[in-house]
Design a protein around this motif. Structure first.
Motif, PDB file in Angstrom:
ATOM      1  N   PRO A 234       0.852  -1.189   0.000  1.00 29.74           N
ATOM      2  CA  PRO A 234       0.000   0.000   0.000  1.00 29.74           C
ATOM      3  C   PRO A 234       0.890   1.242   0.000  1.00 29.74           C
ATOM      4  N   SER A 235       0.406   2.330  -0.575  1.00 30.46           N
ATOM      5  CA  SER A 235       1.183   3.561  -0.529  1.00 30.46           C
ATOM      6  C   SER A 235       1.285   4.016   0.912  1.00 30.46           C
ATOM      7  N   HIS A 236       2.294   4.854   1.214  1.00 36.38           N
ATOM      8  CA  HIS A 236       2.444   5.345   2.584  1.00 36.38           C
ATOM      9  C   HIS A 236       1.183   6.076   3.035  1.00 36.38           C
ATOM     10  N   GLY A 237       0.583   6.860   2.117  1.00 30.91           N
ATOM     11  CA  GLY A 237      -0.619   7.611   2.464  1.00 30.91           C
ATOM     12  C   GLY A 237      -1.777   6.692   2.808  1.00 30.91           C
ATOM     13  N   THR A 238      -1.975   5.655   1.988  1.00 30.96           N
ATOM     14  CA  THR A 238      -3.047   4.693   2.245  1.00 30.96           C
ATOM     15  C   THR A 238      -2.809   3.965   3.555  1.00 30.96           C
ATOM     16  N   ARG A 239      -1.569   3.610   3.784  1.00 30.24           N
ATOM     17  CA  ARG A 239      -1.215   2.888   5.008  1.00 30.24           C
ATOM     18  C   ARG A 239      -1.536   3.739   6.236  1.00 30.24           C
ATOM     19  N   ILE A 240      -1.152   4.993   6.198  1.00 25.96           N
ATOM     20  CA  ILE A 240      -1.401   5.889   7.323  1.00 25.96           C
ATOM     21  C   ILE A 240      -2.896   6.058   7.563  1.00 25.96           C
ATOM     22  N   GLN A 241      -3.664   6.197   6.478  1.00 27.17           N
ATOM     23  CA  GLN A 241      -5.114   6.346   6.611  1.00 27.17           C
ATOM     24  C   GLN A 241      -5.741   5.092   7.222  1.00 27.17           C
ATOM     25  N   ASP A 242      -5.311   3.911   6.743  1.00 30.07           N
ATOM     26  CA  ASP A 242      -5.858   2.651   7.262  1.00 30.07           C
ATOM     27  C   ASP A 242      -5.506   2.458   8.738  1.00 30.07           C
ATOM     28  N   LEU A 243      -4.272   2.815   9.109  1.00 27.23           N
ATOM     29  CA  LEU A 243      -3.860   2.686  10.501  1.00 27.23           C
ATOM     30  C   LEU A 243      -4.667   3.627  11.398  1.00 27.23           C
ATOM     31  N   SER A 244      -4.927   4.828  10.903  1.00 25.25           N
ATOM     32  CA  SER A 244      -5.715   5.789  11.678  1.00 25.25           C
ATOM     33  C   SER A 244      -7.116   5.251  11.940  1.00 25.25           C
ATOM     34  N   GLU A 245      -7.715   4.631  10.935  1.00 27.91           N
ATOM     35  CA  GLU A 245      -9.056   4.063  11.091  1.00 27.91           C
ATOM     36  C   GLU A 245      -9.042   2.872  12.052  1.00 27.91           C
ATOM     37  N   THR A 246      -7.982   2.058  11.966  1.00 27.37           N
ATOM     38  CA  THR A 246      -7.869   0.898  12.853  1.00 27.37           C
ATOM     39  C   THR A 246      -7.715   1.331  14.299  1.00 27.37           C
ATOM     40  N   MET A 247      -6.949   2.397  14.534  1.00 29.29           N
ATOM     41  CA  MET A 247      -6.722   2.882  15.894  1.00 29.29           C
ATOM     42  C   MET A 247      -8.015   3.288  16.585  1.00 29.29           C
ATOM     43  N   GLN A 248      -8.943   3.794  15.812  1.00 29.61           N
ATOM     44  CA  GLN A 248     -10.213   4.223  16.394  1.00 29.61           C
ATOM     45  C   GLN A 248     -11.025   3.042  16.912  1.00 29.61           C
ATOM     46  N   LYS A 249     -10.714   1.837  16.408  1.00 31.18           N
ATOM     47  CA  LYS A 249     -11.463   0.646  16.807  1.00 31.18           C
ATOM     48  C   LYS A 249     -10.749  -0.164  17.893  1.00 31.18           C
ATOM     49  N   LEU A 250      -9.500   0.218  18.213  1.00 31.22           N
ATOM     50  CA  LEU A 250      -8.729  -0.544  19.188  1.00 31.22           C
ATOM     51  C   LEU A 250      -9.316  -0.417  20.587  1.00 31.22           C
ATOM     52  N   ARG A 251      -9.268  -1.524  21.333  1.00 24.59           N
ATOM     53  CA  ARG A 251      -9.673  -1.477  22.731  1.00 24.59           C
ATOM     54  C   ARG A 251      -8.616  -0.727  23.527  1.00 24.59           C
ATOM     55  N   ASN A 252      -9.016  -0.220  24.677  1.00 23.44           N
ATOM     56  CA  ASN A 252      -8.073   0.443  25.575  1.00 23.44           C
ATOM     57  C   ASN A 252      -7.479  -0.606  26.517  1.00 23.44           C
ATOM     58  N   TYR A 253      -6.335  -1.144  26.129  1.00 20.49           N
ATOM     59  CA  TYR A 253      -5.713  -2.207  26.920  1.00 20.49           C
ATOM     60  C   TYR A 253      -5.049  -1.616  28.162  1.00 20.49           C
ATOM     61  N   ASN A 254      -5.473  -2.116  29.304  1.00 20.15           N
ATOM     62  CA  ASN A 254      -4.918  -1.630  30.575  1.00 20.15           C
ATOM     63  C   ASN A 254      -3.691  -2.451  30.944  1.00 20.15           C
ATOM     64  N   VAL A 255      -2.568  -2.149  30.278  1.00 20.45           N
ATOM     65  CA  VAL A 255      -1.320  -2.887  30.526  1.00 20.45           C
ATOM     66  C   VAL A 255      -0.205  -1.890  30.804  1.00 20.45           C
ATOM     67  N   SER A 256       0.813  -2.365  31.505  1.00 20.71           N
ATOM     68  CA  SER A 256       1.944  -1.494  31.817  1.00 20.71           C
ATOM     69  C   SER A 256       2.758  -1.225  30.557  1.00 20.71           C
ATOM     70  N   ARG A 257       3.329  -0.051  30.476  1.00 21.66           N
ATOM     71  CA  ARG A 257       4.094   0.348  29.308  1.00 21.66           C
ATOM     72  C   ARG A 257       5.522  -0.189  29.397  1.00 21.66           C
ATOM     73  N   PRO A 258       6.028  -0.860  28.353  1.00 22.24           N
ATOM     74  CA  PRO A 258       7.399  -1.357  28.363  1.00 22.24           C
ATOM     75  C   PRO A 258       8.397  -0.199  28.459  1.00 22.24           C
ATOM     76  N   ASN A 259       9.556  -0.484  28.984  1.00 21.75           N
ATOM     77  CA  ASN A 259      10.608   0.523  29.084  1.00 21.75           C
ATOM     78  C   ASN A 259      11.895  -0.047  28.463  1.00 21.75           C
ATOM     79  N   CYS A 260      11.960   0.017  27.139  1.00 24.15           N
ATOM     80  CA  CYS A 260      13.090  -0.573  26.409  1.00 24.15           C
ATOM     81  C   CYS A 260      14.097   0.466  25.943  1.00 24.15           C
ATOM     82  N   ASN A 261      13.735   1.734  25.939  1.00 24.12           N
ATOM     83  CA  ASN A 261      14.628   2.789  25.426  1.00 24.12           C
ATOM     84  C   ASN A 261      15.894   2.922  26.273  1.00 24.12           C
TER      85      ASN A 261
END
Length: 261
Positions: A234-261
């Motif tokens: 997919p083009s970068h633009g299409t990919r970004i648009q699809d990811l944005s739409e998917t994010m709106q449907k994601l559940r709010n997972y109550n998990v601790s944030r990894p610290n790998c940096n």
């Protein structure tokens, strides 16, 4: 091809091909999980022999941390127990995952995936290809296209693997020269984006960073990506648009944030 051979293929397809991807898409699946794990493991061992492996302790610790955080939230697989992660010392901006639980990350990716969340986006995406049986799907399609592979439920041994190496590597998303990664189809790439985004979110990474990642990818490509209709990605633009739409449907997972940096 004789009618008997056609009948044999039709019978095998009828018995083994009924499968659905994680998004509900119908798939042609002819090989078992054990077959695919065997092929993935053999290919990965070859890559470790032929490509330079990074010895940078800090880089390896960082990549292992991110990959481990994601794989902890992957359902247990029937054909292998653990995920193996190797960092390859290469300027390639890419990563991959193979059946059998093999993950490869090129150091060049770390110049574009700027933080742990962006790296988790890529790793989640690549693992999603494995979970969605995309390599099996490609290998099955190659089988029916008469690439010379034999339909079998028995894992290929070393001699058979050598004989069918080119077709096998291609189906796994790897080039004949093992340092080259071949693209999956657009449908498979989009599917891996969706499944991968949920994986990284489950692990506590920020899915919003997936947008930043592909913006970085677009900058890194310097306008060299071909038009979407001429590309299997997919083009970068299409990919970004699809990811944005998917994010709106994601559940709010109550998990601790990894610290790998």
């Amino acid at each position: 091809m004789s009618w008997l051979k056609y009948s044999a293929i039709a019978l095998v397809v009828g018995l083994t091909a009924c499968s659905s991807s994680p998004t509900g898409r119908n798939q042609l699946i002819l090989f078992s999980d054990a077959d695919m794990s065997n092929l993935g493991s053999q290919s990965f061992e070859q890559m470790k022999q032929e490509l330079k492996i990074s010895k940078d302790v800090k880089v390896n610790k960082y990549v292992q941390c991110v990959a481990s955080a994601v794989t902890k939230h992957v359902p247990k697989q029937s054909s292998f127990d653990n995920w193996e992660v190797v960092v390859f010392d290469s300027e390639q901006v890419n990563a991959f995952a193979l059946p059998g639980g093999k993950i490869g990350v090129y150091t060049g990716l770390l110049n574009v995936a700027k933080n742990q969340d962006q790296l988790a986006t890529v790793i989640g995406h690549e693992i999603a290809h494995v979970l969605a049986d995309h390599s099996n799907e490609r290998l099955s399609q190659s089988q029916l296209a008469n690439t010379g592979l034999q339909i079998t439920s028995i894992a290929l041994g070393a001699s058979e693997y050598a004989q069918y190496r080119d077709a096998t590597m291609s189906a796994l998303g790897l080039g004949v020269q093992v340092g080259v990664l071949l693209p999956y189809g657009r449908t498979q790439e989009s599917e891996a984006d969706i499944v991968g985004l949920e994986l990284m979110a489950k692990a506590g990474f920020d899915p919003r960073q997936s947008i930043a990642l592909w913006q970085n990818m677009a900058k890194a490509s310097k306008g060299q990506q071909p038009p979407e209709l001429l590309s299997t990605h997919p083009s970068h633009g299409t990919r970004i648009q699809d990811l944005s739409e998917t994010m709106q449907k994601l559940r709010n997972y109550n998990v601790s944030r990894p610290n790998c940096n």
